[in-house]
Design a protein around this motif. Sequence first.
Motif, PDB file in Angstrom:
ATOM      1  N   ASP A  53      47.186 -34.697  59.686  1.00 46.33           N
ATOM      2  CA  ASP A  53      48.042 -35.844  59.386  1.00 46.33           C
ATOM      3  C   ASP A  53      47.369 -36.738  58.344  1.00 46.33           C
ATOM      4  O   ASP A  53      46.691 -37.714  58.665  1.00 46.33           O
ATOM      5  N   THR A  54      47.553 -36.383  57.054  1.00 52.42           N
ATOM      6  CA  THR A  54      46.989 -37.170  55.953  1.00 52.42           C
ATOM      7  C   THR A  54      48.088 -37.531  54.962  1.00 52.42           C
ATOM      8  O   THR A  54      49.082 -36.799  54.840  1.00 52.42           O
ATOM      9  N   PRO A  55      47.957 -38.634  54.222  1.00 45.52           N
ATOM     10  CA  PRO A  55      48.991 -39.035  53.256  1.00 45.52           C
ATOM     11  C   PRO A  55      49.271 -37.972  52.196  1.00 45.52           C
ATOM     12  O   PRO A  55      50.425 -37.751  51.828  1.00 45.52           O
ATOM     13  N   ILE A  56      48.218 -37.312  51.686  1.00 45.39           N
ATOM     14  CA  ILE A  56      48.410 -36.303  50.638  1.00 45.39           C
ATOM     15  C   ILE A  56      49.227 -35.130  51.158  1.00 45.39           C
ATOM     16  O   ILE A  56      50.184 -34.676  50.508  1.00 45.39           O
ATOM     17  N   ILE A  57      48.876 -34.624  52.342  1.00 48.80           N
ATOM     18  CA  ILE A  57      49.597 -33.478  52.902  1.00 48.80           C
ATOM     19  C   ILE A  57      51.028 -33.855  53.268  1.00 48.80           C
ATOM     20  O   ILE A  57      51.973 -33.097  53.014  1.00 48.80           O
ATOM     21  N   ASN A  58      51.228 -35.038  53.833  1.00 47.80           N
ATOM     22  CA  ASN A  58      52.582 -35.469  54.201  1.00 47.80           C
ATOM     23  C   ASN A  58      53.471 -35.594  52.971  1.00 47.80           C
ATOM     24  O   ASN A  58      54.651 -35.204  52.993  1.00 47.80           O
ATOM     25  N   LEU A 156      47.356 -15.663  59.132  1.00 48.04           N
ATOM     26  CA  LEU A 156      48.750 -15.387  58.819  1.00 48.04           C
ATOM     27  C   LEU A 156      49.647 -16.323  59.634  1.00 48.04           C
ATOM     28  O   LEU A 156      49.220 -17.373  60.069  1.00 48.04           O
ATOM     29  N   GLY A 157      50.894 -15.948  59.845  1.00 43.04           N
ATOM     30  CA  GLY A 157      51.825 -16.762  60.602  1.00 43.04           C
ATOM     31  C   GLY A 157      52.806 -17.501  59.703  1.00 43.04           C
ATOM     32  O   GLY A 157      52.810 -17.341  58.486  1.00 43.04           O
ATOM     33  N   GLN A 158      53.648 -18.322  60.332  1.00 43.90           N
ATOM     34  CA  GLN A 158      54.609 -19.121  59.593  1.00 43.90           C
ATOM     35  C   GLN A 158      53.892 -20.265  58.882  1.00 43.90           C
ATOM     36  O   GLN A 158      52.771 -20.620  59.229  1.00 43.90           O
ATOM     37  N   GLY A 159      54.561 -20.873  57.913  1.00 44.49           N
ATOM     38  CA  GLY A 159      53.956 -21.991  57.194  1.00 44.49           C
ATOM     39  C   GLY A 159      54.642 -22.200  55.857  1.00 44.49           C
ATOM     40  O   GLY A 159      55.569 -21.474  55.498  1.00 44.49           O
ATOM     41  N   ILE A 160      54.187 -23.199  55.125  1.00 43.61           N
ATOM     42  CA  ILE A 160      54.766 -23.455  53.808  1.00 43.61           C
ATOM     43  C   ILE A 160      53.771 -23.043  52.723  1.00 43.61           C
ATOM     44  O   ILE A 160      52.612 -22.729  53.009  1.00 43.61           O
ATOM     45  N   THR A 161      54.238 -23.030  51.483  1.00 45.91           N
ATOM     46  CA  THR A 161      53.392 -22.650  50.352  1.00 45.91           C
ATOM     47  C   THR A 161      52.151 -23.539  50.297  1.00 45.91           C
ATOM     48  O   THR A 161      52.258 -24.760  50.431  1.00 45.91           O
ATOM     49  N   PRO A 162      50.957 -22.945  50.116  1.00 43.92           N
ATOM     50  CA  PRO A 162      49.724 -23.751  50.076  1.00 43.92           C
ATOM     51  C   PRO A 162      49.755 -24.829  48.991  1.00 43.92           C
ATOM     52  O   PRO A 162      50.383 -24.661  47.939  1.00 43.92           O
ATOM     53  N   LEU A 163      49.075 -25.910  49.263  1.00 43.78           N
ATOM     54  CA  LEU A 163      48.901 -26.990  48.287  1.00 43.78           C
ATOM     55  C   LEU A 163      47.897 -26.539  47.232  1.00 43.78           C
ATOM     56  O   LEU A 163      46.819 -26.043  47.560  1.00 43.78           O
ATOM     57  N   GLN A 164      48.240 -26.693  45.958  1.00 43.39           N
ATOM     58  CA  GLN A 164      47.354 -26.279  44.874  1.00 43.39           C
ATOM     59  C   GLN A 164      47.030 -27.473  43.977  1.00 43.39           C
ATOM     60  O   GLN A 164      47.903 -28.293  43.684  1.00 43.39           O
ATOM     61  N   PHE A 165      45.768 -27.557  43.576  1.00 46.84           N
ATOM     62  CA  PHE A 165      45.361 -28.612  42.648  1.00 46.84           C
ATOM     63  C   PHE A 165      44.216 -28.108  41.789  1.00 46.84           C
ATOM     64  O   PHE A 165      43.558 -27.114  42.118  1.00 46.84           O
ATOM     65  N   ALA A 166      43.986 -28.778  40.662  1.00 44.72           N
ATOM     66  CA  ALA A 166      42.947 -28.363  39.721  1.00 44.72           C
ATOM     67  C   ALA A 166      41.816 -29.380  39.721  1.00 44.72           C
ATOM     68  O   ALA A 166      42.053 -30.598  39.731  1.00 44.72           O
ATOM     69  N   GLY A 171      38.795 -27.421  35.668  1.00 47.31           N
ATOM     70  CA  GLY A 171      40.157 -26.895  35.649  1.00 47.31           C
ATOM     71  C   GLY A 171      40.372 -25.797  36.672  1.00 47.31           C
ATOM     72  O   GLY A 171      41.434 -25.169  36.718  1.00 47.31           O
ATOM     73  N   LEU A 172      39.373 -25.541  37.518  1.00 49.71           N
ATOM     74  CA  LEU A 172      39.467 -24.504  38.548  1.00 49.71           C
ATOM     75  C   LEU A 172      40.594 -24.848  39.530  1.00 49.71           C
ATOM     76  O   LEU A 172      40.686 -25.972  40.020  1.00 49.71           O
ATOM     77  N   ILE A 173      41.471 -23.865  39.791  1.00 52.65           N
ATOM     78  CA  ILE A 173      42.606 -24.063  40.687  1.00 52.65           C
ATOM     79  C   ILE A 173      42.178 -23.803  42.131  1.00 52.65           C
ATOM     80  O   ILE A 173      41.624 -22.748  42.445  1.00 52.65           O
ATOM     81  N   ILE A 174      42.439 -24.756  43.003  1.00 52.30           N
ATOM     82  CA  ILE A 174      42.122 -24.633  44.429  1.00 52.30           C
ATOM     83  C   ILE A 174      43.425 -24.543  45.212  1.00 52.30           C
ATOM     84  O   ILE A 174      44.351 -25.319  44.989  1.00 52.30           O
ATOM     85  N   SER A 175      43.500 -23.576  46.107  1.00 49.45           N
ATOM     86  CA  SER A 175      44.679 -23.393  46.945  1.00 49.45           C
ATOM     87  C   SER A 175      44.296 -23.672  48.399  1.00 49.45           C
ATOM     88  O   SER A 175      43.358 -23.065  48.922  1.00 49.45           O
ATOM     89  N   VAL A 176      45.014 -24.583  49.042  1.00 49.61           N
ATOM     90  CA  VAL A 176      44.671 -24.997  50.403  1.00 49.61           C
ATOM     91  C   VAL A 176      45.897 -24.874  51.311  1.00 49.61           C
ATOM     92  O   VAL A 176      46.948 -25.479  51.047  1.00 49.61           O
ATOM     93  N   GLY A 177      45.771 -24.076  52.358  1.00 51.10           N
ATOM     94  CA  GLY A 177      46.835 -23.986  53.347  1.00 51.10           C
ATOM     95  C   GLY A 177      46.927 -25.285  54.126  1.00 51.10           C
ATOM     96  O   GLY A 177      45.913 -25.808  54.579  1.00 51.10           O
ATOM     97  N   THR A 178      48.127 -25.818  54.267  1.00 50.66           N
ATOM     98  CA  THR A 178      48.290 -27.113  54.935  1.00 50.66           C
ATOM     99  C   THR A 178      48.703 -26.980  56.399  1.00 50.66           C
ATOM    100  O   THR A 178      48.679 -27.959  57.138  1.00 50.66           O
ATOM    101  N   ASP A 179      49.100 -25.773  56.809  1.00 50.17           N
ATOM    102  CA  ASP A 179      49.615 -25.574  58.167  1.00 50.17           C
ATOM    103  C   ASP A 179      48.858 -24.468  58.891  1.00 50.17           C
ATOM    104  O   ASP A 179      48.374 -23.515  58.265  1.00 50.17           O
ATOM    105  N   VAL A 180      48.822 -24.593  60.208  1.00 52.53           N
ATOM    106  CA  VAL A 180      48.320 -23.523  61.070  1.00 52.53           C
ATOM    107  C   VAL A 180      49.415 -23.217  62.084  1.00 52.53           C
ATOM    108  O   VAL A 180      49.916 -24.119  62.772  1.00 52.53           O
ATOM    109  N   ASP A 181      49.810 -21.959  62.155  1.00 48.58           N
ATOM    110  CA  ASP A 181      50.837 -21.544  63.106  1.00 48.58           C
ATOM    111  C   ASP A 181      50.185 -21.397  64.481  1.00 48.58           C
ATOM    112  O   ASP A 181      49.406 -20.485  64.716  1.00 48.58           O
TER     113      ASP A 181
END
Length: 201
Positions: A53-58, A156-166, A171-181
Amino acid sequence: ESKIAELKNEKEIRSVILDVRFNLGGNDYLWKKILALLIAEPLTYETALATLDTPIINRYRKQHANIVNEIYPQLQHDVQSHRTTTENKKIEFLGKHFFSITKEIETIIPAKNSLKLSCPFFLFVEDIYSSTGGLLALCNRNKSMFSVGFPSSLALGQGITPLQFALPNSGLIISVGTDVDISDCKNAFDTINGKIKVPLK
């Protein structure tokens, strides 16, 4: 969709094999659409997602929902959400953080041009990821669907598209899963959601 329509002329279909081996995913709404073109009866399932529960993820989750509704408006007719509840609490096996727990009951509605099949569905899996893991999770929670293949060591499991930022400098792209099923999970290992009903060796 056109390939599935070609099967309308088949006299008898005794089973369906969905071969998703080495499939790295895409979007959950696509496999929901495929199932809507095959099933005879509505397919209802429940999912519980734990999100920090963080402002960025929400903020990201709200943006993601708007984008999905814009890109896939036709799927609103094939997937119905019955009830969504959200509560904030700690999950014993996930540490001391508070999580936003979203429980949702969804139903995949047979499409008008569905083949209306009532036979068993077999899901062949090996080295899968992302939304394909969402399909596996649904398969493992359904009595008429059977997963066959090799267990996964990836989350694995259900969830939404990971949050990505550089990163600002490299400029390295980081992908972070925001949900855990956490559906039916009793410990941290269960959150991998990689179990197979018929495992192969």
